[in-house]
Design a protein around this motif. Sequence first.
Motif, PDB file in Angstrom:
ATOM      1  N   ILE A  48      -2.986  12.055   6.233  1.00  0.00           N
ATOM      2  CA  ILE A  48      -4.107  12.987   6.258  1.00  0.00           C
ATOM      3  C   ILE A  48      -5.365  12.184   5.972  1.00  0.00           C
ATOM      4  O   ILE A  48      -5.491  11.608   4.892  1.00  0.00           O
ATOM      5  N   GLN A  49      -6.260  12.131   6.916  1.00  0.00           N
ATOM      6  CA  GLN A  49      -7.514  11.424   6.687  1.00  0.00           C
ATOM      7  C   GLN A  49      -8.464  12.267   5.859  1.00  0.00           C
ATOM      8  O   GLN A  49      -9.071  11.809   4.917  1.00  0.00           O
ATOM      9  N   LYS A  50      -8.585  13.529   6.246  1.00  0.00           N
ATOM     10  CA  LYS A  50      -9.433  14.459   5.508  1.00  0.00           C
ATOM     11  C   LYS A  50      -8.773  15.826   5.607  1.00  0.00           C
ATOM     12  O   LYS A  50      -8.587  16.343   6.702  1.00  0.00           O
ATOM     13  N   PRO A  51      -8.388  16.400   4.466  1.00  0.00           N
ATOM     14  CA  PRO A  51      -7.703  17.698   4.514  1.00  0.00           C
ATOM     15  C   PRO A  51      -8.606  18.777   5.124  1.00  0.00           C
ATOM     16  O   PRO A  51      -9.782  18.855   4.804  1.00  0.00           O
ATOM     17  N   ASP A  52      -8.029  19.585   6.010  1.00  0.00           N
ATOM     18  CA  ASP A  52      -8.795  20.666   6.610  1.00  0.00           C
ATOM     19  C   ASP A  52      -8.648  21.934   5.767  1.00  0.00           C
ATOM     20  O   ASP A  52      -7.907  21.974   4.782  1.00  0.00           O
ATOM     21  N   TYR A  53      -9.368  22.952   6.165  1.00  0.00           N
ATOM     22  CA  TYR A  53      -9.396  24.211   5.406  1.00  0.00           C
ATOM     23  C   TYR A  53      -8.000  24.817   5.301  1.00  0.00           C
ATOM     24  O   TYR A  53      -7.604  25.301   4.236  1.00  0.00           O
ATOM     25  N   GLU A  54      -7.245  24.791   6.386  1.00  0.00           N
ATOM     26  CA  GLU A  54      -5.905  25.383   6.392  1.00  0.00           C
ATOM     27  C   GLU A  54      -4.988  24.689   5.377  1.00  0.00           C
ATOM     28  O   GLU A  54      -4.290  25.347   4.602  1.00  0.00           O
ATOM     29  N   PHE A  55      -5.004  23.368   5.360  1.00  0.00           N
ATOM     30  CA  PHE A  55      -4.172  22.613   4.418  1.00  0.00           C
ATOM     31  C   PHE A  55      -4.542  22.960   2.978  1.00  0.00           C
ATOM     32  O   PHE A  55      -3.675  23.229   2.142  1.00  0.00           O
ATOM     33  N   ILE A  56      -5.824  22.968   2.684  1.00  0.00           N
ATOM     34  CA  ILE A  56      -6.297  23.230   1.321  1.00  0.00           C
ATOM     35  C   ILE A  56      -5.964  24.658   0.892  1.00  0.00           C
ATOM     36  O   ILE A  56      -5.530  24.899  -0.232  1.00  0.00           O
ATOM     37  N   SER A  57      -6.130  25.622   1.801  1.00  0.00           N
ATOM     38  CA  SER A  57      -5.808  27.019   1.485  1.00  0.00           C
ATOM     39  C   SER A  57      -4.318  27.205   1.226  1.00  0.00           C
ATOM     40  O   SER A  57      -3.919  27.895   0.283  1.00  0.00           O
ATOM     41  N   GLU A  58      -3.484  26.578   2.064  1.00  0.00           N
ATOM     42  CA  GLU A  58      -2.039  26.673   1.869  1.00  0.00           C
ATOM     43  C   GLU A  58      -1.614  25.989   0.570  1.00  0.00           C
ATOM     44  O   GLU A  58      -0.717  26.452  -0.124  1.00  0.00           O
ATOM     45  N   SER A  71      -2.542  15.707  -9.803  1.00  0.00           N
ATOM     46  CA  SER A  71      -2.883  16.227  -8.469  1.00  0.00           C
ATOM     47  C   SER A  71      -2.090  15.510  -7.389  1.00  0.00           C
ATOM     48  O   SER A  71      -1.609  16.136  -6.445  1.00  0.00           O
ATOM     49  N   LEU A  72      -1.938  14.209  -7.534  1.00  0.00           N
ATOM     50  CA  LEU A  72      -1.185  13.438  -6.555  1.00  0.00           C
ATOM     51  C   LEU A  72       0.275  13.879  -6.530  1.00  0.00           C
ATOM     52  O   LEU A  72       0.840  14.110  -5.456  1.00  0.00           O
ATOM     53  N   GLU A  73       0.882  14.034  -7.687  1.00  0.00           N
ATOM     54  CA  GLU A  73       2.277  14.477  -7.768  1.00  0.00           C
ATOM     55  C   GLU A  73       2.450  15.869  -7.174  1.00  0.00           C
ATOM     56  O   GLU A  73       3.397  16.127  -6.432  1.00  0.00           O
ATOM     57  N   GLN A  74       1.524  16.771  -7.490  1.00  0.00           N
ATOM     58  CA  GLN A  74       1.612  18.129  -6.956  1.00  0.00           C
ATOM     59  C   GLN A  74       1.402  18.146  -5.450  1.00  0.00           C
ATOM     60  O   GLN A  74       2.073  18.887  -4.735  1.00  0.00           O
ATOM     61  N   THR A  75       0.501  17.333  -4.967  1.00  0.00           N
ATOM     62  CA  THR A  75       0.255  17.266  -3.527  1.00  0.00           C
ATOM     63  C   THR A  75       1.479  16.720  -2.812  1.00  0.00           C
ATOM     64  O   THR A  75       1.877  17.221  -1.755  1.00  0.00           O
ATOM     65  N   ARG A  76       2.091  15.700  -3.371  1.00  0.00           N
ATOM     66  CA  ARG A  76       3.319  15.155  -2.769  1.00  0.00           C
ATOM     67  C   ARG A  76       4.429  16.202  -2.743  1.00  0.00           C
ATOM     68  O   ARG A  76       5.153  16.324  -1.759  1.00  0.00           O
ATOM     69  N   GLU A  77       4.559  16.955  -3.829  1.00  0.00           N
ATOM     70  CA  GLU A  77       5.570  18.000  -3.899  1.00  0.00           C
ATOM     71  C   GLU A  77       5.299  19.080  -2.847  1.00  0.00           C
ATOM     72  O   GLU A  77       6.222  19.559  -2.184  1.00  0.00           O
ATOM     73  N   PHE A  78       4.033  19.448  -2.672  1.00  0.00           N
ATOM     74  CA  PHE A  78       3.656  20.436  -1.661  1.00  0.00           C
ATOM     75  C   PHE A  78       3.992  19.934  -0.259  1.00  0.00           C
ATOM     76  O   PHE A  78       4.565  20.667   0.553  1.00  0.00           O
ATOM     77  N   ILE A  79       3.672  18.692   0.029  1.00  0.00           N
ATOM     78  CA  ILE A  79       3.949  18.119   1.355  1.00  0.00           C
ATOM     79  C   ILE A  79       5.449  18.103   1.621  1.00  0.00           C
ATOM     80  O   ILE A  79       5.896  18.433   2.718  1.00  0.00           O
ATOM     81  N   GLU A  80       6.224  17.726   0.616  1.00  0.00           N
ATOM     82  CA  GLU A  80       7.680  17.718   0.754  1.00  0.00           C
ATOM     83  C   GLU A  80       8.199  19.118   1.049  1.00  0.00           C
ATOM     84  O   GLU A  80       9.046  19.307   1.924  1.00  0.00           O
ATOM     85  N   CYS A  81       7.671  20.108   0.349  1.00  0.00           N
ATOM     86  CA  CYS A  81       8.097  21.494   0.530  1.00  0.00           C
ATOM     87  C   CYS A  81       7.657  22.051   1.886  1.00  0.00           C
ATOM     88  O   CYS A  81       8.446  22.657   2.604  1.00  0.00           O
ATOM     89  N   LYS A  82       6.413  21.841   2.233  1.00  0.00           N
ATOM     90  CA  LYS A  82       5.832  22.433   3.452  1.00  0.00           C
ATOM     91  C   LYS A  82       6.286  21.732   4.732  1.00  0.00           C
ATOM     92  O   LYS A  82       6.622  22.368   5.721  1.00  0.00           O
ATOM     93  N   TYR A  83       6.285  20.409   4.725  1.00  0.00           N
ATOM     94  CA  TYR A  83       6.543  19.646   5.946  1.00  0.00           C
ATOM     95  C   TYR A  83       7.916  18.985   5.970  1.00  0.00           C
ATOM     96  O   TYR A  83       8.254  18.317   6.949  1.00  0.00           O
ATOM     97  N   SER A  84       8.691  19.138   4.915  1.00  0.00           N
ATOM     98  CA  SER A  84      10.019  18.512   4.805  1.00  0.00           C
ATOM     99  C   SER A  84       9.957  17.017   5.101  1.00  0.00           C
ATOM    100  O   SER A  84      10.795  16.462   5.791  1.00  0.00           O
ATOM    101  N   ALA A  85       8.924  16.398   4.590  1.00  0.00           N
ATOM    102  CA  ALA A  85       8.719  14.961   4.775  1.00  0.00           C
ATOM    103  C   ALA A  85       8.199  14.390   3.460  1.00  0.00           C
ATOM    104  O   ALA A  85       7.480  15.071   2.726  1.00  0.00           O
ATOM    105  N   PRO A  86       8.558  13.138   3.168  1.00  0.00           N
ATOM    106  CA  PRO A  86       8.079  12.555   1.906  1.00  0.00           C
ATOM    107  C   PRO A  86       6.581  12.268   1.902  1.00  0.00           C
ATOM    108  O   PRO A  86       5.961  12.228   0.844  1.00  0.00           O
ATOM    109  N   ASP A  87       6.004  12.097   3.081  1.00  0.00           N
ATOM    110  CA  ASP A  87       4.586  11.768   3.165  1.00  0.00           C
ATOM    111  C   ASP A  87       4.091  12.079   4.572  1.00  0.00           C
ATOM    112  O   ASP A  87       4.846  11.990   5.538  1.00  0.00           O
ATOM    113  N   ILE A  88       2.849  12.473   4.682  1.00  0.00           N
ATOM    114  CA  ILE A  88       2.203  12.640   5.982  1.00  0.00           C
ATOM    115  C   ILE A  88       0.830  11.991   5.897  1.00  0.00           C
ATOM    116  O   ILE A  88       0.272  11.843   4.812  1.00  0.00           O
TER     117      ILE A  88
END
Length: 73
Positions: A26-36, A7-24
């Motif tokens: 996030i204190q608590k993921p919101d509904y929009e983040f989880i849905s995307e 899950s951690l690897e997939q989440t990192r890959e998603f963040i890299e793809c979506k935000y073009s950043a290695p890390d962001i």
Amino acid sequence: MKRYKTSLEQTREFIECKYSAPDIEIQKPDYEFISEYAFWLKTARKCNHNTAVRAKNGSKKIPLKTSRSKRRK
């Protein structure tokens, strides 16, 4: 532990793809983040619905665990 790491690897890959950043920060993921994230899992990773739901549920725990582990370093 294997599911957490996956899950951690997939989440990192998603963040890299979506935000073009290695890390962001996030204190608590919101509904929009989880849905995307779930949509990304189904399309980019070609996961079926049940796999995406399990990964999505696991991703809710990742930000708190990663932020705690960063503090320890």
